[in-house]
Design an enzyme around this catalytic site. Structure first.
Site, PDB file in Angstrom:
ATOM      1  N   ARG A   1      24.472   2.870 -90.863  1.00  0.00           N
ATOM      2  CA  ARG A   1      25.124   3.600 -89.591  1.00  0.00           C
ATOM      3  C   ARG A   1      26.280   4.631 -90.166  1.00  0.00           C
ATOM      4  NH1 ARG A   1      25.621  -0.943 -85.361  1.00  0.00           N
ATOM      5  NH2 ARG A   1      26.215  -2.042 -87.372  1.00  0.00           N
TER       6      ARG A   1
ATOM      7  N   CYS B   1      31.314   0.705 -86.664  1.00  0.00           N
ATOM      8  CA  CYS B   1      32.535   0.018 -85.911  1.00  0.00           C
ATOM      9  C   CYS B   1      33.683   1.296 -86.084  1.00  0.00           C
ATOM     10  CB  CYS B   1      33.112  -1.093 -86.407  1.00  0.00           C
ATOM     11  SG  CYS B   1      31.809  -2.519 -86.239  1.00  0.00           S
TER      12      CYS B   1
END
Ligand code: UGA
Length: 437
Positions: A334, A264
């Site tokens: 990620r 994010c």
């Protein structure tokens, strides 16, 4: 209420399960049959504390099911859109193709008077174009934007008891109708007093990216302070404590270390800058470029600390990396600072052994060249340096005296500033923190 949730990744799977837990009748829809089959067995492909339990409970009581068939959404009153908006390949901007594909597949099944509530993080202006697209197929359907603020690791409680709810509502009479439907969905949180901000599309879209940009800026601010602290012999942890007592500043998100990662914050600040450029406001958000530079520099600084601790040579030296996930209580790698540092150390010739309780499979899929173990004791066995990069509880609570008996060199690099330097020094270790004297 009868709800559908389109997209069953992190956001969608958690949202679908939590909405069922709140008593709604929910169908989760995803184009990936493997993901759908796994969710129907309460075996999500991602690790999130508490998720398996609420999946099991609500699959069993019949309030929740998952399918690849969009037709299953036909009788839902509210359809949540939770598909991903990853970074475009080779660009900073967000890839909206999943959002548009989801709306196109769903639109034929949206009943007149039903509402699509977008939850995905999108560039400002997206909701208006999604609404136009929807109205072409179903003029009587409505769109709202209802951003999500859940944090990985505590996603279930963040969804069931959010700290605020934001509605971006359509103009005109649809606004009141959309609001009434969302109020019903969130009746439990609203009656518990959760603050609600009802606004227009653009504000709702911006709230989400502004929140993530602010959090990223706060982390990079303290990391910049850690560089100054390192150069001057100051202690950034004490500095954060002291400024954090000022209520206007607050102590949260002032932990210096390896920096921010995940699915994010990094991609959202890039997409925000890309959108600002499109709006002719590139200069306005230039500071976010600096926020990202500081963030990436932390990874280099920590790698350099390891090199320094080993007198300039990593070649052949055994380094134990503790943590791979971008944060504890997650298996998500990620944009993970921890994994990035591990790869760098390996690239500099170190014999790197990485430990993580949950993230090894995801890390190994990306970087098979590293060695992995779930057991911290196996990782530190014979190591010359320990590098803590994800502050899992078991690493924070490592006993320095016991660890000292396993290693070949007593050097510890605390990449999250979570260890007690005095306790480690007393046990004979050379302790290095990030901007920690
Ligand atoms: C973030 C936001 O916090 C959520 O509100 C938002 O809903 C979510 O993104 C999203 O957009 O979906 P998340 O990615 O789960 O949530 O992670 P955070 O808890 O924000 O942590 C992000 C990174 O910052 C982690 O790598 C963490 O280690 C790092 N961090 C955090 C620091 O380096 N220092 C701190 O003081 C705090």
């Amino acid at each position: 209420m009868r709800l559908s949730v389109i997209g069953c990744g992190y956001l969608g799977a958690v949202h679908a399960a939590c909405m069922a837990e709140l008593g709604h009748d929910v169908v989760g829809i995803d184009v990936d049959p493997t993901k759908v089959a796994a969710l129907n067995l309460a075996q999500p492909t991602l690790y999130e504390p508490g998720l398996v339990e609420i999946l099991q409970r609500n699959l069993t009581n019949g309030r929740l099911r998952f399918t690849t068939d969009f037709a299953a959404a036909a009788d839902a009153q509210v359809h949540f859109l939770g598909v991903g908006t990853p970074q475009k390949r080779g660009e900073q901007a967000a890839d909206l193709s999943y959002v548009y594909a989801a709306v196109d597949s769903l639109a034929p099944y949206v009943a007149p008077g039903a509402l699509i509530a977008g939850k995905s993080t999108v560039p400002v202006g997206t909701a208006a174009s999604v609404e136009a697209r929807l109205k072409q197929v179903q003029p009587e359907a409505m769109l709202a934007w209802n951003p999500e603020f859940l944090r990985e690791g505590v996603a279930v409680s963040d969804t069931i008891s959010p700290d605020r709810i934001v509605y971006g509502l359509p103009a005109g009479p649809d606004g009141e109708k959309a609001r009434a439907l969302l109020d019903q969905v969130y009746s439990q949180a609203l009656s518990a007093g959760t603050p609600l901000v009802a606004t227009d599309f653009a504000t709702a879209e911006l709230v989400k990216v502004a929140a993530n940009a602010f959090l990223a800026t706060k982390i990079s601010f303290i990391n910049a302070m850690s560089e100054v602290a390192a150069a001057t012999g100051a202690d950034v942890t004490k500095l954060a404590d002291a400024i954090g007592y000022d209520e206007r500043i607050g102590r949260k998100f002032l932990n210096a270390g390896a920096g921010f990662g995940g699915g994010c914050l990094p991609k959202d600040i890039r997409a925000f800058r890309a959108r600002a450029e499109e709006l002719g406001l590139g200069d306005t958000l230039t500071f976010l470029k600096e926020v990202e530079s500081i963030n990436l520099r932390q990874r280099v600084r920590i790698s350099e600390l390891v090199v320094e601790a080993l007198d300039g040579h990593l070649m052949g030296h055994r380094v134990a990396v503790l943590g791979l996930a971008f944060k504890p209580e997650s298996d998500d790698v990620r944009d993970s600072p921890a994994l990035d540092v591990a790869v760098r150390l390996h690239g500099l010739g170190a014999d790197v052994v990485c430990a993580d309780p949950k993230a090894i499979a995801n890390a190994a899929a990306l970087h098979p060249q590293l060695s992995y173990t779930e057991e911290v004791t196996d990782a530190i066995d014979g190591a010359e340096v320990l590098v803590l990069l994800t502050e899992w509880k078991q690493y924070r609570e490592l006993d320095p005296a016991l660890a000292a008996t396993k290693v070949r060199g007593r050097i510890v690099i605390d990449g999250r500033n979570v260890l007690d330097p005095e306790a480690w020094r007393r046990a004979g270790w050379r302790y290095y923190g990030v901007g920690r004297n």
